[in-house]
Design a protein around this motif. Structure first.
Motif, mmCIF file in Angstrom:
data_model
loop_
_atom_site.group_PDB
_atom_site.id
_atom_site.type_symbol
_atom_site.label_atom_id
_atom_site.label_comp_id
_atom_site.label_asym_id
_atom_site.label_seq_id
_atom_site.Cartn_x
_atom_site.Cartn_y
_atom_site.Cartn_z
ATOM 1 N N VAL A 125 0.921 -1.249 0.068
ATOM 2 C CA VAL A 125 0.109 0.166 -0.091
ATOM 3 C C VAL A 125 0.807 1.263 0.000
ATOM 4 C CG1 VAL A 125 -1.826 1.119 1.361
ATOM 5 C CG2 VAL A 125 -1.956 -1.321 0.925
ATOM 6 N N PHE A 171 1.487 3.758 -3.029
ATOM 7 C CA PHE A 171 0.783 4.634 -3.651
ATOM 8 C C PHE A 171 0.505 5.715 -2.726
ATOM 9 C CE2 PHE A 171 -0.571 0.190 -4.815
ATOM 10 C CZ PHE A 171 -0.460 0.252 -6.091
ATOM 11 N N VAL A 215 -6.759 6.233 -5.208
ATOM 12 C CA VAL A 215 -6.209 5.216 -6.149
ATOM 13 C C VAL A 215 -7.139 4.080 -6.297
ATOM 14 C CG1 VAL A 215 -4.365 3.355 -6.350
ATOM 15 C CG2 VAL A 215 -3.832 5.462 -4.824
ATOM 16 N N VAL A 246 -7.577 3.982 -1.033
ATOM 17 C CA VAL A 246 -6.980 2.846 -1.987
ATOM 18 C C VAL A 246 -8.001 1.660 -2.073
ATOM 19 C CG1 VAL A 246 -4.926 1.469 -2.271
ATOM 20 C CG2 VAL A 246 -4.484 3.709 -1.190
#
Length: 387
Positions: A205, A208, A214, A230
């Motif tokens: 993770v 990002f 995301v 995300v």
């Protein structure tokens, strides 16, 4: 800025031989309705547009219809190639389609080139970066400029490094990344294609960090990995019985002025439901409580001691959309590998070996009638060998 996040359409896929094209068309229609209802500024499709690299003509026609339907109201459409797609084929018309606010990005070398979408309400455009699925063996050397053996995380960091370099020149822009990958901590299902052997396909993770949102594709179940920031939208339809408990949905994402995302998960409610029924065949074919499964795709697990004759035909008479049949008799105690070897060593004749194999497979000795049939089969095999 308002976004609709969807992914993994897998157009052209079938379910145990049954075409899903009609249900996929209904899902796309519902997605288009939601995009209009929520007045979204952009629809993000995070990869696996098709189920295979060379899709059937009907699937291509449906995708073309989807692009026209989604962009009709002035909504931007941004899609990327997934691991099921041909990067070249899906993006061949990208330069032409961009004039109509449609982007289909398959070229990894262009991942740092954002699509700038201005909100309907006005203000600074949002920089949306389409990052197609990365194949380490191919894209790693291309991005690094030298022949390196990279893992998925390493090649992803290389691509995102280029994106961050571009983003530094846009200090007032909110940022969105669209990617197709397996993020560590995500929950998979049986219907996803393995990216690699082992866990070297996982991307952390932390890779990002810095993006306001995301939009992920690849995993078929909707799930978040860093709060709402995300996340996977999941597939619009269930593509295997491992997805039976999924609630298929899209994500409506609202980006605040400071980039903070707030998300509404909207169920699609389309497609034939899935149902797993377990029990003896007579119960499944007659019990009133199973009547509701007549319209579902059914997986039947029969617990009869022996597999009933014409079981599939009998079940299909009640469940027209039955897709899978399993036979799991109760309390079947199979011999261990070492026990089977011991039985083989101790078997003094083909008859004894056949009896031992039958007992191992059925979890019980053969009945007198079954033993007679086995003997007849062995005699027939002996006669065939004498010719």
């Amino acid at each position: 800025m308002r976004l609709l996040h969807t992914s993994d359409w897998h157009l052209g896929r079938s379910f145990h031989g049954a075409s899903l094209l009609e249900e996929q068309a209904a899902a796309i229609e519902r997605i288009a309705e939601l995009a209009a209802e929520h007045a979204v500024d952009a629809v993000l499709i995070a990869g696996d547009l098709y189920d295979r690299a060379i899709p059937p003509a009907e699937a291509v026609a449906l995708f073309n219809h989807a692009l026209a339907r989604l962009s009709a109201g002035g909504t931007a459409v941004i899609a990327i190639a997934g691991n099921h797609d041909s990067h070249v084929r899906v993006s061949v018309y990208d330069p032409l389609l961009s004039a109509f606010q449609v982007t289909i990005r398959g070229d990894v070398q262009r991942a740092h080139e954002p699509v700038l979408v201005t909100p309907r309400s006005g203000g600074t455009p949002v920089a949306i970066y389409p990052l197609p699925y990365l194949e380490p063996a191919v894209d790693g050397p291309a991005l690094a400029g030298e022949p390196l053996r990279l893992r998925h995380e390493e090649v992803t960091r290389l691509a995102i490094g280029r994106i961050r370099a571009d983003l530094q020149g846009r200090p007032n822009h909110r940022s969105v990344l669209v990617a197709h990958t397996f993020v560590a901590g995500g929950t998979s299902s049986e219907s996803e294609r393995e990216l690699t052997i082992g866990n070297v396909d996982r991307v952390s993770v932390a890779t990002f960090a810095g993006f306001d949102y995301v939009a992920l594709g690849h995993l078929h179940g909707a799930q978040e990995l860093d709060g709402p920031r995300v996340a996977y939208s999941g597939t619009p339809l269930a593509y295997s019985f491992s997805e039976q408990q999924h609630i298929k949905s899209v994500r409506i994402v609202e980006l605040a002025a400071d980039g903070t995302p707030s998300v509404q998960v909207v169920p699609l409610g389309v497609g034939r439901p899935l149902c797993t029924l377990t029990g003896p065949i007579e119960e499944l074919c007659t019990a009133p409580e199973h009547a509701a499964a007549a319209g579902a795709r059914v997986r039947a697990i029969l617990t009869d001691e022996s597999l009933p004759l014409q079981a599939m035909a009998r079940l299909r008479a009640r469940f027209p959309h039955i897709a899978e049949l399993r036979h799991e008799p109760p309390q079947v105690a199979r011999a261990s590998g070492s026990e089977r070897h011991r039985q083989v060593r101790q078997a003094r004749s083909p008859q004894e070996l056949t009896a031992a194999f039958f007992a191992d497979q059925q979890g019980r000795p053969a009945s007198a009638q079954e033993a007679e049939l086995l003997q007849a089969a062995l005699r027939a095999a002996d006669k065939g060998g004498e010719r």
